[in-house]
Structure formats: C-alpha cells, structure tokens
Design a protein around this motif. Structure first.
Motif, PDB file in Angstrom:
ATOM      1  N   HIS A   3      50.128  69.560 -46.439  1.00  0.00           N
ATOM      2  CA  HIS A   3      50.519  70.198 -47.700  1.00  0.00           C
ATOM      3  C   HIS A   3      51.156  69.178 -48.646  1.00  0.00           C
ATOM      4  O   HIS A   3      50.825  69.133 -49.835  1.00  0.00           O
ATOM      5  CB  HIS A   3      51.480  71.364 -47.423  1.00  0.00           C
ATOM      6  CG  HIS A   3      51.696  72.241 -48.593  1.00  0.00           C
ATOM      7  ND1 HIS A   3      50.731  73.100 -49.058  1.00  0.00           N
ATOM      8  CD2 HIS A   3      52.755  72.391 -49.421  1.00  0.00           C
ATOM      9  CE1 HIS A   3      51.190  73.745 -50.108  1.00  0.00           C
ATOM     10  NE2 HIS A   3      52.418  73.328 -50.354  1.00  0.00           N
ATOM     11  N   ILE A   4      52.028  68.359 -48.122  1.00  0.00           N
ATOM     12  CA  ILE A   4      52.693  67.351 -48.955  1.00  0.00           C
ATOM     13  C   ILE A   4      51.689  66.326 -49.463  1.00  0.00           C
ATOM     14  O   ILE A   4      51.713  65.936 -50.632  1.00  0.00           O
ATOM     15  CB  ILE A   4      53.848  66.689 -48.186  1.00  0.00           C
ATOM     16  CG1 ILE A   4      54.980  67.704 -48.020  1.00  0.00           C
ATOM     17  CG2 ILE A   4      54.348  65.437 -48.907  1.00  0.00           C
ATOM     18  CD1 ILE A   4      56.094  67.255 -47.126  1.00  0.00           C
ATOM     19  N   SER A   5      50.763  65.907 -48.612  1.00  0.00           N
ATOM     20  CA  SER A   5      49.781  64.926 -49.075  1.00  0.00           C
ATOM     21  C   SER A   5      48.840  65.529 -50.119  1.00  0.00           C
ATOM     22  O   SER A   5      48.413  64.826 -51.036  1.00  0.00           O
ATOM     23  CB  SER A   5      49.016  64.299 -47.920  1.00  0.00           C
ATOM     24  OG  SER A   5      48.429  65.248 -47.117  1.00  0.00           O
ATOM     25  N   SER A   6      48.542  66.826 -50.016  1.00  0.00           N
ATOM     26  CA  SER A   6      47.703  67.448 -51.055  1.00  0.00           C
ATOM     27  C   SER A   6      48.468  67.540 -52.380  1.00  0.00           C
ATOM     28  O   SER A   6      47.885  67.317 -53.443  1.00  0.00           O
ATOM     29  CB  SER A   6      47.230  68.836 -50.620  1.00  0.00           C
ATOM     30  OG  SER A   6      48.282  69.766 -50.623  1.00  0.00           O
ATOM     31  N   LYS A  55      49.289  62.427 -58.382  1.00  0.00           N
ATOM     32  CA  LYS A  55      48.553  61.223 -58.782  1.00  0.00           C
ATOM     33  C   LYS A  55      47.497  61.530 -59.836  1.00  0.00           C
ATOM     34  O   LYS A  55      47.251  60.735 -60.735  1.00  0.00           O
ATOM     35  CB  LYS A  55      47.893  60.566 -57.568  1.00  0.00           C
ATOM     36  CG  LYS A  55      48.853  59.864 -56.654  1.00  0.00           C
ATOM     37  CD  LYS A  55      48.141  59.255 -55.471  1.00  0.00           C
ATOM     38  CE  LYS A  55      49.125  58.637 -54.497  1.00  0.00           C
ATOM     39  NZ  LYS A  55      48.463  58.154 -53.278  1.00  0.00           N
ATOM     40  N   GLU A  56      46.859  62.700 -59.718  1.00  0.00           N
ATOM     41  CA  GLU A  56      45.831  63.102 -60.678  1.00  0.00           C
ATOM     42  C   GLU A  56      46.424  63.612 -61.985  1.00  0.00           C
ATOM     43  O   GLU A  56      45.699  63.845 -62.940  1.00  0.00           O
ATOM     44  CB  GLU A  56      44.935  64.177 -60.057  1.00  0.00           C
ATOM     45  CG  GLU A  56      44.098  63.678 -58.903  1.00  0.00           C
ATOM     46  CD  GLU A  56      43.372  64.796 -58.172  1.00  0.00           C
ATOM     47  OE1 GLU A  56      43.469  65.975 -58.602  1.00  0.00           O
ATOM     48  OE2 GLU A  56      42.708  64.497 -57.167  1.00  0.00           O
ATOM     49  N   GLY A  57      47.735  63.825 -62.013  1.00  0.00           N
ATOM     50  CA  GLY A  57      48.384  64.297 -63.221  1.00  0.00           C
ATOM     51  C   GLY A  57      48.411  65.810 -63.371  1.00  0.00           C
ATOM     52  O   GLY A  57      48.808  66.329 -64.412  1.00  0.00           O
ATOM     53  N   VAL A  58      47.994  66.523 -62.344  1.00  0.00           N
ATOM     54  CA  VAL A  58      47.995  67.991 -62.391  1.00  0.00           C
ATOM     55  C   VAL A  58      49.416  68.528 -62.260  1.00  0.00           C
ATOM     56  O   VAL A  58      49.789  69.491 -62.922  1.00  0.00           O
ATOM     57  CB  VAL A  58      47.082  68.571 -61.281  1.00  0.00           C
ATOM     58  CG1 VAL A  58      47.153  70.085 -61.250  1.00  0.00           C
ATOM     59  CG2 VAL A  58      45.648  68.091 -61.470  1.00  0.00           C
ATOM     60  N   LEU A  59      50.219  67.892 -61.415  1.00  0.00           N
ATOM     61  CA  LEU A  59      51.620  68.276 -61.225  1.00  0.00           C
ATOM     62  C   LEU A  59      52.509  67.205 -61.835  1.00  0.00           C
ATOM     63  O   LEU A  59      52.123  66.035 -61.927  1.00  0.00           O
ATOM     64  CB  LEU A  59      51.946  68.413 -59.736  1.00  0.00           C
ATOM     65  CG  LEU A  59      51.219  69.524 -58.975  1.00  0.00           C
ATOM     66  CD1 LEU A  59      51.548  69.456 -57.491  1.00  0.00           C
ATOM     67  CD2 LEU A  59      51.565  70.886 -59.533  1.00  0.00           C
TER      68      LEU A  59
END
Length: 150
Positions: free
Chosen positions: A36-39, A45-49
């Motif tokens: 869960h943490i790695s997701s 990294k993708e900028g979604v969060l």
C-alpha cells in the motif's frame, strides 16, 4: 523427581516450538501495508498525490492483532494513532490516517482491505472518513503450504 523432569521437558519443548511458529497473519498484514505504501509512493512520484502525503503514516488500531508492531518500511516511520500526540487544532482540522478496514478469509483466499482517510475530532464528536480503498488478496496453496499473492 521423574515427574519434575517430564514437566520441565514438556514446558521447554512447548516454549521452543511456539517460538519457532511465525504468525502468518502478521506477515501478510505487513506485506499488505508495504504494498500500500509503495503504491502511494508511486502516486506521489507521478504527481497524483501531494508530496507530503507520506510524511506521517498513521494507522488506526482497528482490525489489527493486539500484539502487532510495525516494521520500518523504506525509511518510513509507521505508527498507530495516539490522540495525545496531536493538538486540538490538528484534530479539528483532521489527521490523515490509514486503516485496515477488513480482514476476510473465504475458503483459502484472504482479503485485506486498507483505506486512506482522515480522523477528526470536534468537541466530543469523532469523525472517521475513508477516501480510497485498496484490497490485497492472498491464496493459500496447500501443495506448497504457504500463502501467495494473487
């Protein structure tokens, strides 16, 4: 004297055997939390969060075994929620939390659901919200005598 030796041998064997048995539920919970943490890390990294999404990883104690303790995952400090560590203003605003919402065993499939959400407290009202849920599934392989991720 003979009975005392037998009792001591029994106690020793019992302690030794129990010490060797690992709690597979604890292992699977830890593996699910790590996934869960790695997701979430990937989404950051993708900028979604937002970048600070994983600054504090706090889990509510729901649905955890009473003797569960977190292991360090990739340098992240993970802890259980402790209300005394937060100011009233932080609690009113809301604390980002994670929660194991369910652990379900159906036949030989174990499903662990982890929910992202917030915990807030206003006066005497406690509000726990859940935003997004991820389900991690494991199947028990009798021929291999172990759990495997689906």
């Amino acid at each position: 004297m003979k009975q005392a030796v037998i009792i001591i041998a029994f106690v020793f064997c019992n302690m030794f055997c129990r010490a060797q048995v690992t709690n597979e539920l604890t292992t699977l919970l830890s593996l699910s939390i790590e996934k869960h943490i790695s997701s979430k890390e990937q989404l950051v990294k993708e900028g979604v969060l937002i970048r600070g999404y994983l600054d504090k990883i706090v889990f509510l104690k729901d649905n955890f075994p009473s003797d569960y303790s977190f292991v360090s995952i990739d340098g992240y400090k993970i802890s259980f929620f402790d209300e005394s560590k937060y100011r009233k203003s932080e609690l009113r605003k809301g604390i980002r939390t994670f929660r194991v919402s369910s652990v379900v065993l159906n036949d030989n499939v174990l499903k662990i659901a982890i929910v992202d959400g917030t915990f807030s407290k206003r006066k005497r009202d406690i509000i726990v919200t859940g935003n997004e849920s991820s389900i991690y599934q494991y199947i028990y392989r009798c021929d291999k005598k172990r759990w495997e991720a689906l």
